[in-house]
Structure formats: C-alpha cells, structure tokens
Design an enzyme around this catalytic site. Sequence first.
Site, mmCIF file in Angstrom:
data_model
loop_
_atom_site.group_PDB
_atom_site.id
_atom_site.type_symbol
_atom_site.label_atom_id
_atom_site.label_comp_id
_atom_site.label_asym_id
_atom_site.label_seq_id
_atom_site.Cartn_x
_atom_site.Cartn_y
_atom_site.Cartn_z
ATOM 1 N N LYS A 1 -6.757 -4.905 -5.143
ATOM 2 C CA LYS A 1 -5.486 -5.302 -4.535
ATOM 3 C C LYS A 1 -5.378 -6.825 -4.443
ATOM 4 C CE LYS A 1 -4.727 -1.070 -1.873
ATOM 5 N NZ LYS A 1 -4.342 -0.484 -0.581
ATOM 6 N N ASP B 1 -0.262 5.037 0.999
ATOM 7 C CA ASP B 1 -0.512 6.017 2.051
ATOM 8 C C ASP B 1 -0.408 5.392 3.431
ATOM 9 O OD1 ASP B 1 -1.028 8.261 0.340
ATOM 10 O OD2 ASP B 1 -2.986 7.393 -0.110
ATOM 11 N N ASP C 1 0.857 -1.172 0.000
ATOM 12 C CA ASP C 1 0.000 0.000 0.000
ATOM 13 C C ASP C 1 0.904 1.238 0.000
ATOM 14 O OD1 ASP C 1 -2.330 1.625 0.389
ATOM 15 O OD2 ASP C 1 -1.870 1.701 2.523
ATOM 16 N N SER D 1 -2.372 1.101 -4.784
ATOM 17 C CA SER D 1 -2.942 2.033 -3.813
ATOM 18 C C SER D 1 -4.325 2.505 -4.211
ATOM 19 C CB SER D 1 -2.013 3.250 -3.679
ATOM 20 O OG SER D 1 -2.572 4.238 -2.846
ATOM 21 N N GLY D 2 -5.154 2.723 -3.198
ATOM 22 C CA GLY D 2 -6.427 3.386 -3.420
ATOM 23 C C GLY D 2 -6.254 4.886 -3.548
ATOM 24 N N ASP E 1 -2.044 -0.782 5.849
ATOM 25 C CA ASP E 1 -2.432 -0.297 7.174
ATOM 26 C C ASP E 1 -3.924 -0.242 7.444
ATOM 27 O OD1 ASP E 1 -3.223 3.067 7.117
ATOM 28 O OD2 ASP E 1 -2.505 2.063 5.318
ATOM 29 N N GLU F 1 -1.560 10.549 4.596
ATOM 30 C CA GLU F 1 -2.501 10.277 3.514
ATOM 31 C C GLU F 1 -2.429 11.404 2.488
ATOM 32 O OE1 GLU F 1 -4.617 7.591 3.292
ATOM 33 O OE2 GLU F 1 -3.796 6.713 5.143
#
Length: 298
Positions: free
Chosen positions: A223, A92, A90, A178-179, A246, A99
Amino acid sequence: MDNVLTLITNSADGALSADQVEVARRALDAIGGQSAAADWLSPHEAVDIAFDGVHPKDAEAAVRQALGDRPLDVIAQSALRRKKKLIIADMDSTIVEGETLDELAEFAGLKDQIAALTKRAMNGEIGFAEALRTRVAMLEGLSESFLEETMNGVHLNPGARELIATMRENGAFTALISGGFSFFTDRIRERVGFHMSLGNKLEIVDGHLTGQVIPPVVDKDTKLEMLVDMAAQQELGMTDTFSIGDGANDVPMLMAAGMGVAYHGHPVAREHARARLDHADLSGALFIQGYRRDEFVT
C-alpha cells in the site's frame, strides 16, 4: 488565515450546533489562537473554523478536550492544498461494511475463528501476511461459488460513492488497494467507480479454493509503495495525496500521505493516522478536504 479546523458530525448522532462551534472557538482562543467566524460546509453537519497563532496539532488537542465526549470529529490542518489529487482507500471496513474474508468463512462454518484472527491482525497483534495465510488455509476445499454468494451480501459504507465520484470529478486519481481479495476489489472498483484496484489472489483449482494465496501478498508495504509510485506517476508531491483505512495494515500509507485518515479505525490506526473519522460516514473525507455538501457528486 493559514490553518483550518473542521468539525463534523454524523446526522444519526444529532445536529452540530452553533453552541458547539463556539466552544471550539473559545478553546482556540484560550491557547493563543485567533479564530475566524464559522464557515458552514453543510448546515448542522460540518463546519470550518479558520485560525492562526497555534500549531494545528495543539489546536486539535485543545478543541477535542473542550468538546469532551460529544460525538464530533475534529480535524485541524493547513488550509493550503486541502483538495487532494490522489486517493488510496482500503476496502474492508472502510469502503465496504465488515470484512469480506470473515463473511466468506461463514460458508465454511469458520466465521468466528477467522474473525478473531482478522481482529488481531487489524490491531497489529500478529503479522498481516501470517494471519492471511493462516485464515486462507482454513478455507481449503471451499467451493468458489461461495465467493459470488459472499459478494451478493457486501454493502458499501455510506458516502463511498460520493467520496470517489466527487474526487474524480475534481481531477483526482482514485485507487482501491486492499489486503482482501481481487475477486471483491475488482467488483467494488466497478460498483464505486475507482480508476483501479489491487487485491490478493486466491488460488482456485477445479472450482475449489486450495487454501493458498498466490504471491506476491498485498500488505502494508504494498500500500505504501503504491501510494508513492502513483504519486510519482501523477507527478504529485505527497502533500497532494490522501489515504484512508481502518487497521494496522494501513498505518504506513496513513502516515505517509498528505492527509491520512483512520476511518472508524482500530486503536493502532487511530493512534498513527494524521486524522480520524470516528463518527462521520465517508462523506467526512470530503469535508476534511473543504468540499461543501452542495459540491458532492452523487
């Protein structure tokens, strides 16, 4: 011996002592385990204790209880195939501090409101895609120049470069999924040295954000799909895969990987991940795999 328990500390919290290692060994012995002598991966920072006779989950629970509130990370696992050949990370609050969307929102005077939504999404209180669209809609009309200004303030978490460089040097495929937004993932990929990256795309018209995300949304399902697909492409079993993140958006890949690590994670990630790093920096992900400090690539 078939299993190994690893103790890791953050040097900022103090040194890992021989006394603490002995507490861990006694805890293993007390539940019927047989433990070997300490094998230091890095003096006063990380140590392996090989053991047999008890399940790794039971070993980990017993040692955590024995060590109490000492600032140590405890990971027990099979000693076989520890060094993984694929990592999905990931971005952030994992590879980078904070973030990026929250920091971008500061330029719109909306950081507090958007950060509150981010926290709820990472805790799994609201759906990720819903939260993403809501937050991005609040940024409608923001100049795209603030993307670059936000990027200028992004800092890597300690150990990020070492983690990816060391795994690459040892033949692993490395991916940043990543989102967050591709504007940032593309740049972090280059800065850290990932093989590839994937993130969400912001719609920009005439130099301003429209408040829309261009489909498809990169979310927890993406993901997981990428983990499975890349393992197949690399002709790897899931045992050879590593994931780290996280938040709630990372849970499926943390549960599916051969080793899934919640990095300074939200409660939902810490609950479901195979392992946790609550104290160590990202170099802890290398110690989990059995790398010694003198093997790290910087």
